[in-house]
Design a protein around this motif. Structure first.
Motif, mmCIF file in Angstrom:
data_model
loop_
_atom_site.group_PDB
_atom_site.id
_atom_site.type_symbol
_atom_site.label_atom_id
_atom_site.label_comp_id
_atom_site.label_asym_id
_atom_site.label_seq_id
_atom_site.Cartn_x
_atom_site.Cartn_y
_atom_site.Cartn_z
ATOM 1 N N ASP A 190 0.871 -1.174 0.000
ATOM 2 C CA ASP A 190 0.000 0.000 0.000
ATOM 3 C C ASP A 190 0.906 1.222 0.000
ATOM 4 O O ASP A 190 1.653 1.453 0.959
ATOM 5 N N VAL A 191 0.869 2.012 -1.075
ATOM 6 C CA VAL A 191 1.809 3.134 -1.177
ATOM 7 C C VAL A 191 1.562 4.213 -0.131
ATOM 8 O O VAL A 191 2.449 5.044 0.114
ATOM 9 N N VAL A 198 9.018 4.809 -11.721
ATOM 10 C CA VAL A 198 7.812 5.402 -12.287
ATOM 11 C C VAL A 198 6.723 5.351 -11.223
ATOM 12 O O VAL A 198 6.326 4.267 -10.784
ATOM 13 N N ASN A 199 6.260 6.510 -10.800
ATOM 14 C CA ASN A 199 5.175 6.594 -9.825
ATOM 15 C C ASN A 199 3.851 6.722 -10.568
ATOM 16 O O ASN A 199 3.535 7.778 -11.110
ATOM 17 N N CYS A 200 3.086 5.611 -10.582
ATOM 18 C CA CYS A 200 1.819 5.593 -11.310
ATOM 19 C C CYS A 200 0.633 5.273 -10.407
ATOM 20 O O CYS A 200 -0.509 5.379 -10.832
ATOM 21 N N ALA A 201 0.886 4.891 -9.160
ATOM 22 C CA ALA A 201 -0.211 4.556 -8.253
ATOM 23 C C ALA A 201 -1.106 5.774 -8.055
ATOM 24 O O ALA A 201 -0.616 6.900 -7.902
ATOM 25 N N GLY A 202 -2.417 5.547 -8.048
ATOM 26 C CA GLY A 202 -3.314 6.684 -7.880
ATOM 27 C C GLY A 202 -4.726 6.277 -7.510
ATOM 28 O O GLY A 202 -5.143 5.135 -7.726
ATOM 29 N N THR A 258 -2.258 9.202 -1.728
ATOM 30 C CA THR A 258 -1.907 8.237 -2.773
ATOM 31 C C THR A 258 -1.203 8.890 -3.950
ATOM 32 O O THR A 258 -0.212 8.363 -4.475
ATOM 33 N N ASN A 259 -1.703 10.037 -4.382
ATOM 34 C CA ASN A 259 -1.210 10.663 -5.609
ATOM 35 C C ASN A 259 -0.023 11.594 -5.408
ATOM 36 O O ASN A 259 0.685 11.883 -6.379
ATOM 37 N N LEU A 260 0.195 12.064 -4.193
ATOM 38 C CA LEU A 260 1.250 13.053 -3.981
ATOM 39 C C LEU A 260 2.256 12.631 -2.914
ATOM 40 O O LEU A 260 3.452 12.562 -3.187
ATOM 41 N N ALA A 261 1.780 12.324 -1.700
ATOM 42 C CA ALA A 261 2.724 11.971 -0.630
ATOM 43 C C ALA A 261 3.506 10.712 -0.985
ATOM 44 O O ALA A 261 4.736 10.665 -0.818
ATOM 45 N N ALA A 262 2.826 9.685 -1.486
ATOM 46 C CA ALA A 262 3.518 8.446 -1.842
ATOM 47 C C ALA A 262 4.564 8.704 -2.923
ATOM 48 O O ALA A 262 5.671 8.149 -2.884
ATOM 49 N N MET A 263 4.232 9.551 -3.882
ATOM 50 C CA MET A 263 5.168 9.905 -4.937
ATOM 51 C C MET A 263 6.423 10.555 -4.368
ATOM 52 O O MET A 263 7.554 10.199 -4.728
ATOM 53 N N ALA A 264 6.232 11.504 -3.470
ATOM 54 C CA ALA A 264 7.374 12.216 -2.887
ATOM 55 C C ALA A 264 8.310 11.265 -2.155
ATOM 56 O O ALA A 264 9.538 11.309 -2.330
ATOM 57 N N ILE A 274 3.670 10.112 -12.852
ATOM 58 C CA ILE A 274 2.452 10.215 -13.637
ATOM 59 C C ILE A 274 1.495 11.172 -12.929
ATOM 60 O O ILE A 274 0.999 10.884 -11.843
ATOM 61 N N ALA A 275 1.279 12.309 -13.559
ATOM 62 C CA ALA A 275 0.348 13.308 -13.031
ATOM 63 C C ALA A 275 -0.954 13.186 -13.817
ATOM 64 O O ALA A 275 -1.464 12.087 -14.027
ATOM 65 N N SER A 276 -1.506 14.274 -14.255
ATOM 66 C CA SER A 276 -2.734 14.295 -15.053
ATOM 67 C C SER A 276 -2.952 15.715 -15.524
ATOM 68 O O SER A 276 -2.590 16.670 -14.822
#
Length: 256
Positions: free
Chosen positions: A64-65, A89-93, A114-120, A142-144
């Motif tokens: 779990d990211v 590659v951070n794609c989890a979201g 999920t989309n920001l803290a895990a990426m950092a 991977i943003a959007s």
């Protein structure tokens, strides 16, 4: 965590992809495998091991990211097992679609976690010490285009949900600027950091949503493989002098 690891091969790059059990993440993994990289999949879904076997990945880790210690431990384990980590590659979201009126603190926090803290913190674990010590690395987040236009999809005049929500759009905007921040820091260590911002893509996350793509310059939904092609460019030798960019893969959605 790595139960059946493939033997390390010093002639091949090592890539770790989060959110890789299906959809865009799976397509990215498949493309990098086809390009000759050793790819490890990371996902919360129990099917991630099956995906790894099906597409020929080196291995898979179920994490779990949003559990940052477990996420960082997985990044370190992959790098230590293979002796290097060349590509992250951070794609989890996650994507909440509540209206602003109905937006809950739980949905807001989940999308940011999920989309920001895990990426950092995945980037942090990849850079320190692995990419910094080896003097090279590619961070691809991977943003959007949601983070550029304030949510994808038609705006309902009554404020009903349906387009990508406020938490998702805010997190993806943050992902773009986070990546620029990292790019300015890490370039001196031989590390590039770039963002890919998909538009409306025919993936499980988009199922059932209305995006109004008929108004785009390229009036159709995009395919996960088209996002994967952009990632492959940023991971490849042709982008060695490219860092801090946000590459739109959106059929011109932002222009429309």
């Amino acid at each position: 965590m790595i139960e059946h690891p493939a033997p390390a091969d010093p002639a091949r790059r090592v890539a770790l992809i989060t959110g890789a059990a299906q959809g865009i993440g799976e397509a990215i993994a498949q493309r990098l495998i086809d390009d000759g990289d050793m790819v490890v999949l990371l996902d919360i879904a129990p099917t991630v091991k099956d995906t790894a076997v099906r597409i020929g990945a080196a291995d898979a880790v179920r994490v779990d990211v949003t559990d940052i210690p477990a996420l960082q431990a997985a990044v370190h384990e992959v790098a230590e097992h293979f002796g290097r980590l060349d590509i992250l590659v951070n794609c989890a979201g996650t994507c909440g679609r509540e209206s602003f009126e109905e937006l809950s603190p739980a949905t807001w926090q989940r999308d940011l976690d999920t989309n920001l803290a895990a990426m950092a913190f995945a980037c942090q674990a990849a850079v320190f010490p692995h990419m910094k010590e080896q003097g090279s690395g590619r961070l691809i987040n991977i943003a959007s285009v949601s983070g550029k236009v304030g949510g994808i999809g038609p705006v309902d005049p009554d404020g009903a949900g349906g387009r990508s929500g406020a938490g998702y759009a805010s997190a993806k905007a943050g992902a773009i600027n986070l990546t620029r921040w990292i790019a300015r820091q890490a370039g001196v260590w031989g590390i590039t950091a770039n963002t890919v911002a998909p538009g409306p893509i025919a993936s499980p996350m988009a199922a059932g949503a209305e995006y109004g793509v008929s108004q785009s310059p390229v009036p159709r939904m995009g395919e996960p493989a088209e996002v994967a092609a952009a990632v492959a460019y940023l991971a490849g030798p042709g982008s060695s002098y490219t860092t801090g960019i946000c590459l739109h893969v959106d059929g011109g959605y932002v222009l429309a």
